[in-house]
Design an enzyme around this catalytic site. Structure first.
Site, mmCIF file in Angstrom:
data_model
loop_
_atom_site.group_PDB
_atom_site.id
_atom_site.type_symbol
_atom_site.label_atom_id
_atom_site.label_comp_id
_atom_site.label_asym_id
_atom_site.label_seq_id
_atom_site.Cartn_x
_atom_site.Cartn_y
_atom_site.Cartn_z
ATOM 1 N N CYS A 1 0.842 -1.195 0.000
ATOM 2 C CA CYS A 1 0.000 0.000 0.000
ATOM 3 C C CYS A 1 0.877 1.245 0.000
ATOM 4 O O CYS A 1 1.779 1.376 0.827
ATOM 5 C CB CYS A 1 -0.903 -0.014 1.231
ATOM 6 S SG CYS A 1 -1.913 1.472 1.399
ATOM 7 N N CYS B 1 0.440 3.214 3.558
ATOM 8 C CA CYS B 1 0.932 2.759 4.865
ATOM 9 C C CYS B 1 1.967 1.642 4.786
ATOM 10 O O CYS B 1 2.399 1.133 5.812
ATOM 11 C CB CYS B 1 -0.240 2.320 5.732
ATOM 12 S SG CYS B 1 -1.061 0.826 5.134
ATOM 13 N N CYS C 1 -7.327 -1.019 1.555
ATOM 14 C CA CYS C 1 -6.326 -1.459 2.519
ATOM 15 C C CYS C 1 -6.965 -1.423 3.904
ATOM 16 O O CYS C 1 -7.504 -0.395 4.314
ATOM 17 C CB CYS C 1 -5.108 -0.547 2.470
ATOM 18 S SG CYS C 1 -3.895 -0.880 3.763
ATOM 19 N N CYS D 1 -5.103 1.374 6.402
ATOM 20 C CA CYS D 1 -5.259 2.831 6.270
ATOM 21 C C CYS D 1 -6.511 3.253 5.503
ATOM 22 O O CYS D 1 -6.776 4.442 5.381
ATOM 23 C CB CYS D 1 -4.013 3.452 5.636
ATOM 24 S SG CYS D 1 -3.806 3.116 3.879
ATOM 25 N N CYS E 1 -8.474 -6.072 -9.406
ATOM 26 C CA CYS E 1 -8.092 -5.076 -10.403
ATOM 27 C C CYS E 1 -7.684 -3.820 -9.633
ATOM 28 O O CYS E 1 -8.525 -3.136 -9.055
ATOM 29 C CB CYS E 1 -9.290 -4.822 -11.313
ATOM 30 S SG CYS E 1 -8.969 -3.704 -12.667
#
EC number: 1.8.4.12
Length: 138
Positions: free
Chosen positions: A54, A57, A103, A106, A126
């Site tokens: 991510c 984070c 995510c 975060c 995707c």
């Protein structure tokens, strides 16, 4: 699966902090749910071995071994590293019903998951390149 992002997150920042950390495209995608244009993201045609994480984070999200060419113009994976790192949220925008993926740590918008992927899961995550960073395998 929830329809809103009302859960507490491990990583919480103000809008100003997110803007300072992310470039404009990363900010729009991860914090406002935008989608980058197909075939424009830096990981759409990226095949190096490693882990995609991510951009907000650094939580590890996808292993390169689960990436496949879906022909859609966005990085596609058939499963996350750990199921619990991805939140699924009902997305009713643009006159469609889809499953958004975020995510868990975060709340960053990553993309969507569709039931048309390869075995062993039959799923296609995707994902916007703008929501990802990459750590090469050593």
């Amino acid at each position: 699966m929830s329809s809103t992002d009302d859960k507490p997150r491990k990583v919480q920042k103000t809008e100003a902090e997110w803007r300072a950390q992310l470039d404009p495209m990363q900010f729009e995608v991860t914090r406002h749910g935008a989608t980058e244009r197909a075939f424009t993201g830096k990981y759409a045609d990226h095949w190096q071995e490693g882990v995609y994480h991510c951009v907000g984070c650094n939580a590890p999200l996808f292993d390169s071994g689960t990436k496949f060419d879906a022909g859609c113009g966005w990085p596609s994976y058939f499963q996350p590293l750990r199921g619990e790192i991805i939140d699924r949220v009902v997305d009713r925008s643009h006159g469609m019903v889809r499953v958004e993926v975020r995510c868990q740590d975060c709340g960053a918008h990553l993309g969507h998951v569709f039931p048309d992927g390869p075995e062993p899961t039959g799923e296609r995550y995707c994902i916007n390149s703008a929501s990802l960073g990459f750590e090469p395998r050593k």
